[in-house]
Design an enzyme around this catalytic site. Structure first.
Site, PDB file in Angstrom:
ATOM      1  N   HIS A 182     -66.977 -13.173   0.146  1.00  0.00           N
ATOM      2  CA  HIS A 182     -66.122 -14.262   0.635  1.00  0.00           C
ATOM      3  C   HIS A 182     -66.932 -15.445   1.176  1.00  0.00           C
ATOM      4  O   HIS A 182     -66.732 -16.580   0.777  1.00  0.00           O
ATOM      5  CB  HIS A 182     -65.183 -13.742   1.727  1.00  0.00           C
ATOM      6  CG  HIS A 182     -64.473 -14.836   2.466  1.00  0.00           C
ATOM      7  ND1 HIS A 182     -63.501 -15.606   1.876  1.00  0.00           N
ATOM      8  CD2 HIS A 182     -64.618 -15.318   3.718  1.00  0.00           C
ATOM      9  CE1 HIS A 182     -63.072 -16.504   2.750  1.00  0.00           C
ATOM     10  NE2 HIS A 182     -63.740 -16.355   3.874  1.00  0.00           N
ATOM     11  N   ARG A 217     -70.907  -3.641   4.190  1.00  0.00           N
ATOM     12  CA  ARG A 217     -71.795  -4.804   4.211  1.00  0.00           C
ATOM     13  C   ARG A 217     -73.003  -4.466   5.067  1.00  0.00           C
ATOM     14  O   ARG A 217     -72.977  -3.498   5.823  1.00  0.00           O
ATOM     15  CB  ARG A 217     -70.979  -5.976   4.711  1.00  0.00           C
ATOM     16  CG  ARG A 217     -71.349  -6.589   6.014  1.00  0.00           C
ATOM     17  CD  ARG A 217     -70.413  -7.724   6.341  1.00  0.00           C
ATOM     18  NE  ARG A 217     -71.203  -8.857   6.737  1.00  0.00           N
ATOM     19  CZ  ARG A 217     -70.885  -9.662   7.754  1.00  0.00           C
ATOM     20  NH1 ARG A 217     -69.765  -9.502   8.401  1.00  0.00           N
ATOM     21  NH2 ARG A 217     -71.662 -10.662   8.077  1.00  0.00           N
ATOM     22  N   ARG A 218     -74.070  -5.221   4.917  1.00  0.00           N
ATOM     23  CA  ARG A 218     -75.286  -5.056   5.719  1.00  0.00           C
ATOM     24  C   ARG A 218     -75.894  -3.662   5.555  1.00  0.00           C
ATOM     25  O   ARG A 218     -76.235  -3.020   6.537  1.00  0.00           O
ATOM     26  CB  ARG A 218     -74.992  -5.327   7.198  1.00  0.00           C
ATOM     27  CG  ARG A 218     -74.597  -6.766   7.476  1.00  0.00           C
ATOM     28  CD  ARG A 218     -74.120  -6.958   8.901  1.00  0.00           C
ATOM     29  NE  ARG A 218     -74.174  -8.350   9.308  1.00  0.00           N
ATOM     30  CZ  ARG A 218     -73.697  -8.810  10.455  1.00  0.00           C
ATOM     31  NH1 ARG A 218     -73.116  -8.012  11.301  1.00  0.00           N
ATOM     32  NH2 ARG A 218     -73.817 -10.091  10.747  1.00  0.00           N
TER      33      ARG A 218
HETATM   34  C1  HEM Z   1     -80.098 -18.193  -3.214  1.00  0.00           C
HETATM   35  C2  HEM Z   1     -78.855 -18.067  -2.803  1.00  0.00           C
HETATM   36  C3  HEM Z   1     -78.390 -16.912  -1.951  1.00  0.00           C
HETATM   37  C4  HEM Z   1     -78.583 -15.565  -2.120  1.00  0.00           C
HETATM   38  C5  HEM Z   1     -79.302 -14.879  -3.270  1.00  0.00           C
HETATM   39  C6  HEM Z   1     -77.949 -14.892  -0.999  1.00  0.00           C
HETATM   40  C7  HEM Z   1     -77.908 -13.508  -0.814  1.00  0.00           C
HETATM   41  C8  HEM Z   1     -77.337 -12.859   0.257  1.00  0.00           C
HETATM   42  C9  HEM Z   1     -77.104 -11.443   0.347  1.00  0.00           C
HETATM   43  C10 HEM Z   1     -77.421 -10.421  -0.728  1.00  0.00           C
HETATM   44  C11 HEM Z   1     -76.527 -11.205   1.559  1.00  0.00           C
HETATM   45  C12 HEM Z   1     -75.970  -9.885   2.043  1.00  0.00           C
HETATM   46  C13 HEM Z   1     -76.771  -9.110   2.958  1.00  0.00           C
HETATM   47  C14 HEM Z   1     -76.054  -7.801   3.207  1.00  0.00           C
HETATM   48  O1  HEM Z   1     -75.101  -7.760   4.004  1.00  0.00           O
HETATM   49  O2  HEM Z   1     -76.455  -6.819   2.599  1.00  0.00           O
HETATM   50  C15 HEM Z   1     -76.422 -12.465   2.244  1.00  0.00           C
HETATM   51  C16 HEM Z   1     -75.909 -12.640   3.523  1.00  0.00           C
HETATM   52  C17 HEM Z   1     -75.655 -13.874   4.109  1.00  0.00           C
HETATM   53  N1  HEM Z   1     -75.800 -15.115   3.513  1.00  0.00           N
HETATM   54 FE1  HEM Z   1     -76.594 -15.459   1.675  1.00  0.00          FE
HETATM   55  N2  HEM Z   1     -77.408 -15.832  -0.165  1.00  0.00           N
HETATM   56  C18 HEM Z   1     -77.644 -17.072  -0.712  1.00  0.00           C
HETATM   57  C19 HEM Z   1     -77.233 -18.297  -0.202  1.00  0.00           C
HETATM   58  C20 HEM Z   1     -76.598 -18.466   1.020  1.00  0.00           C
HETATM   59  C21 HEM Z   1     -76.163 -19.737   1.542  1.00  0.00           C
HETATM   60  C22 HEM Z   1     -76.298 -21.076   0.821  1.00  0.00           C
HETATM   61  C23 HEM Z   1     -75.642 -19.491   2.771  1.00  0.00           C
HETATM   62  C24 HEM Z   1     -75.056 -20.457   3.766  1.00  0.00           C
HETATM   63  C25 HEM Z   1     -75.321 -21.736   3.841  1.00  0.00           C
HETATM   64  C26 HEM Z   1     -75.754 -18.062   3.029  1.00  0.00           C
HETATM   65  C27 HEM Z   1     -75.364 -17.437   4.191  1.00  0.00           C
HETATM   66  C28 HEM Z   1     -75.411 -16.077   4.406  1.00  0.00           C
HETATM   67  C29 HEM Z   1     -75.003 -15.442   5.650  1.00  0.00           C
HETATM   68  C30 HEM Z   1     -74.486 -16.147   6.901  1.00  0.00           C
HETATM   69  C31 HEM Z   1     -75.162 -14.062   5.460  1.00  0.00           C
HETATM   70  C32 HEM Z   1     -74.793 -12.967   6.456  1.00  0.00           C
HETATM   71  C33 HEM Z   1     -75.935 -12.293   7.070  1.00  0.00           C
HETATM   72  C34 HEM Z   1     -75.439 -11.136   7.916  1.00  0.00           C
HETATM   73  O3  HEM Z   1     -74.601 -10.357   7.463  1.00  0.00           O
HETATM   74  O4  HEM Z   1     -75.900 -11.059   9.054  1.00  0.00           O
HETATM   75  N3  HEM Z   1     -76.326 -17.478   1.942  1.00  0.00           N
HETATM   76  N4  HEM Z   1     -76.901 -13.470   1.428  1.00  0.00           N
END
Ligand code: HEM
Ligand SMILES: [Cu+2]
Length: 536
Positions: A365, A428-429
């Site tokens: 989401h 998640r996480r």
């Molecule tokens: C290259 C692009 C991106 C990739 C490959 C990517 C990948 C991921 C993955 C796999 C997770 C999940 C971690 C998990 O719960 O297992 C994650 C968490 C997250 N991502 Fe991304 N993401 C990307 C871009 C972005 C962008 C552009 C934003 C916001 C501007 C973002 C914000 C977040 C946030 C806030 C989390 C939550 C971390 C948490 O659960 O503490 N991501 N991302």
């Protein structure tokens, strides 16, 4: 970069750098979830990476970009930035704070994820660094307001320029939201991390966190809306369909952004169902301004297509500048928001939330909302503003043309897979989607498709960072194009929607009503508190 824009440009440069580092971390996480091995893969690296990624993307990239964009909007629409020297102070405070927090994360001392829920405990410098980032943003907000006041004294009775109207709404929301954060961080987390107090009450801390955490998303989204309302229509070659609707929308966000935080706490004990339902109803009201926005912007694009001669029912769509990097980014960002809004309505539904709560659906989401709707608008905005602030031609225009489509395609793979995996129960996480035998088998292939999406997203991110850096450092010098903001079909008139003092007072009353009683109840329970907990 000419002196007038160096403050804005420096803020944006930090945002782009944070985005680049965080994208690499994102790729590692997606590979890890899919059990694709890479050197040094480990549980602790995974959680350090998720913390760094969340903090750098959600807090550092967004805040610095919004500050930079804000200075530009103020300069161009009000003809001044009051207290530029303080702007540099804000920059250094926020920059120093971010670096301090990042160092403690990378050293493995603050593996608390970007939500830093206690009883997970970080290094004190993590909380202090985050505080400095917010203090920097407060100073920035003060500069915008001071610039507006100074303009107002010379332009009594005129309507606020629409970009500034949206920017002021953003800042009011930010001030109201960060009160909750300040109480949590200064009143609870910092004293606890310095061992001045032994225990902490996780539920109360979470409540203050979500007082801040939900309006945080509107702090990200409103600057994107400002680009949609005030820049997109002119880039598309048309006019804004309705200026007044834009103002109504921004004011509605001021009223409704904060008193909705319990929709993140449906599963928390100690908050009664009645209050959870109240926040749910308010959450659904905040869908309304987004629907109005969708209508207004699409109508503006139709106006643009018709001004270019389209006459059929849908052929105006083909007349839009789909190969313009800014236009394509924003248009795709808006399409993503249809899916993001739909998913958000499910998350906010009291009963359906339990189906998706803390599953991979959630990362599915917020990567379409924050990670695409907001991030793509900001990436597109970078292509629009860089030549204008640096006097340099955009480098690698061909790459800039495909970059938004690449991001969108990567996100379709990435986000759809995690949505489905979440419905099938993938938490998640987690470090790996297939650790748990039989269950893992149902999740593994989806995690692999998501990882393929992550590779595409990372490629797109590299394109973006490369284009921005190359333009900055080595773009051909040109006469800087002028900033153009969209005019509306009917000119703006002074109205009640410009009276932010009054609307802010209403918002404060609503926040007190939505949080006062539940917080008094939480604080008057017998509170045991939790000792700190550090996973590594
Ligand atoms: C290259 C692009 C991106 C990739 C490959 C990517 C990948 C991921 C993955 C796999 C997770 C999940 C971690 C998990 O719960 O297992 C994650 C968490 C997250 N991502 Fe991304 N993401 C990307 C871009 C972005 C962008 C552009 C934003 C916001 C501007 C973002 C914000 C977040 C946030 C806030 C989390 C939550 C971390 C948490 O659960 O503490 N991501 N991302
Ligand atoms: Cu929320």
């Amino acid at each position: 970069m000419s002196g007038r824009y160096s403050l804005a440009g420096t803020n944006i440069a930090v945002a782009v750098a944070a985005f680049g580092v965080a994208s690499a971390a994102g790729l590692l996480q997606a590979l890890s979830l899919a059990d694709i091995h890479f050197p040094y893969r480990s549980e602790s690296l995974y959680y350090i990476s998720v913390t760094a990624h969340g903090v750098l993307m959600a807090l550092v990239f967004t805040t610095f970009f919004i500050m930079g964009l804000g200075y530009i909007l103020v300069q161009e629409n009000l003809g001044r930035v009051a207290g530029r020297g303080l702007g540099w102070l804000a920059f250094w405070l926020a920059g120093f704070g971010s670096v301090a927090a990042a160092i403690t994360i990378l050293r493995g001392q603050s593996t608390v994820l970007y939500t830093f829920y206690p009883p997970l405990q970080a290094h004190p410098l993590f909380y202090m660094g985050a505080t400095l980032l917010v203090v920097g943003s407060w100073i920035w907000g003060g500069i915008v307001i001071a610039s507006y006041r100074s303009w107002r004294s010379e332009h009594p009775g005129e309507p606020i320029p629409l970009p500034i109207h949206g920017l002021l709404a953003t800042i009011i929301i930010w001030y109201l939201a960060t009160v909750g954060l300040a109480i949590e961080v200064l009143g609870m987390l910092i004293p606890w991390s310095l061992h001045w107090v032994k225990t902490i009450d996780p539920l109360v801390a979470r409540t203050y966190f979500w007082w801040f955490g939900h309006p945080l998303v509107y702090f990200w989204l409103l600057p994107a809306y400002v680009m949609w309302y005030t820049v997109l229509p002119s880039t598309a070659g048309g006019k804004l369909f309705s200026d007044t609707l834009g103002r109504v929308v921004f004011v509605m966000f001021v009223l409704l952004s904060v008193p909705v935080g319990f929709h993140h706490q449906f599963a928390d004990p100690g908050i009664s169902v009645g209050w959870k339902l109240t926040h749910t109803v308010l959450t659904y009201s905040v869908v309304y301004p987004s629907l109005v926005t969708a209508f207004t912007i699409v109508a503006s694009l139709e106006v643009a297509g018709r001004m270019k001669g389209a006459t059929g029912l849908f052929n105006w769509i083909g007349r839009l500048p789909w190969s313009d990097p800014f236009f394509a980014s924003v248009a795709l960002a808006m399409i993503a928001f249809i899916f993001g809004g739909f998913g958000g309505a499910i998350n906010a539904a009291y009963a359906m939330n339990s189906m998706v709560h803390n599953t991979a659906w959630i990362q599915g989401h917020f990567h379409v909302t924050l990670g695409t709707t907001v991030a793509m608008t900001f990436m597109g905005a970078t292509y629009w503003l860089l030549p204008r602030i640096s006097g340099r031609e955009l480098r690698f225009v061909a790459l800039a043309r495909v970059q938004p489509y690449l991001w969108f395609a990567g996100m379709v793979l990435f986000s759809t897979s995690y949505h489905i995996a979440g419905l099938r129960g993938l938490p998640r996480r987690v470090y790996s989607a297939s650790l748990t035998g039989d269950y893992g088998a149902r999740w593994h292939s989806l995690a692999v498709i998501a990882a393929a999406g992550a590779v595409v997203l990372f490629t797109s991110a590299i394109f973006y960072v490369t284009i921005a850096a190359a333009t900055w450092l080595a773009g051909r010098r040109i006469e800087a194009p002028a900033f153009e903001f969209a005019s509306s079909l009917r000119p703006a008139v002074p109205s009640i929607w410009d009276r932010f003092g009054m609307w802010t007072s209403v918002a404060v009353v609503m926040i007190l009503a939505a949080y006062g009683y539940p917080l008094i109840r939480l604080l008057s329970h017998h509170r045991y508190g939790s000792l700190p907990y550090q996973p590594f």
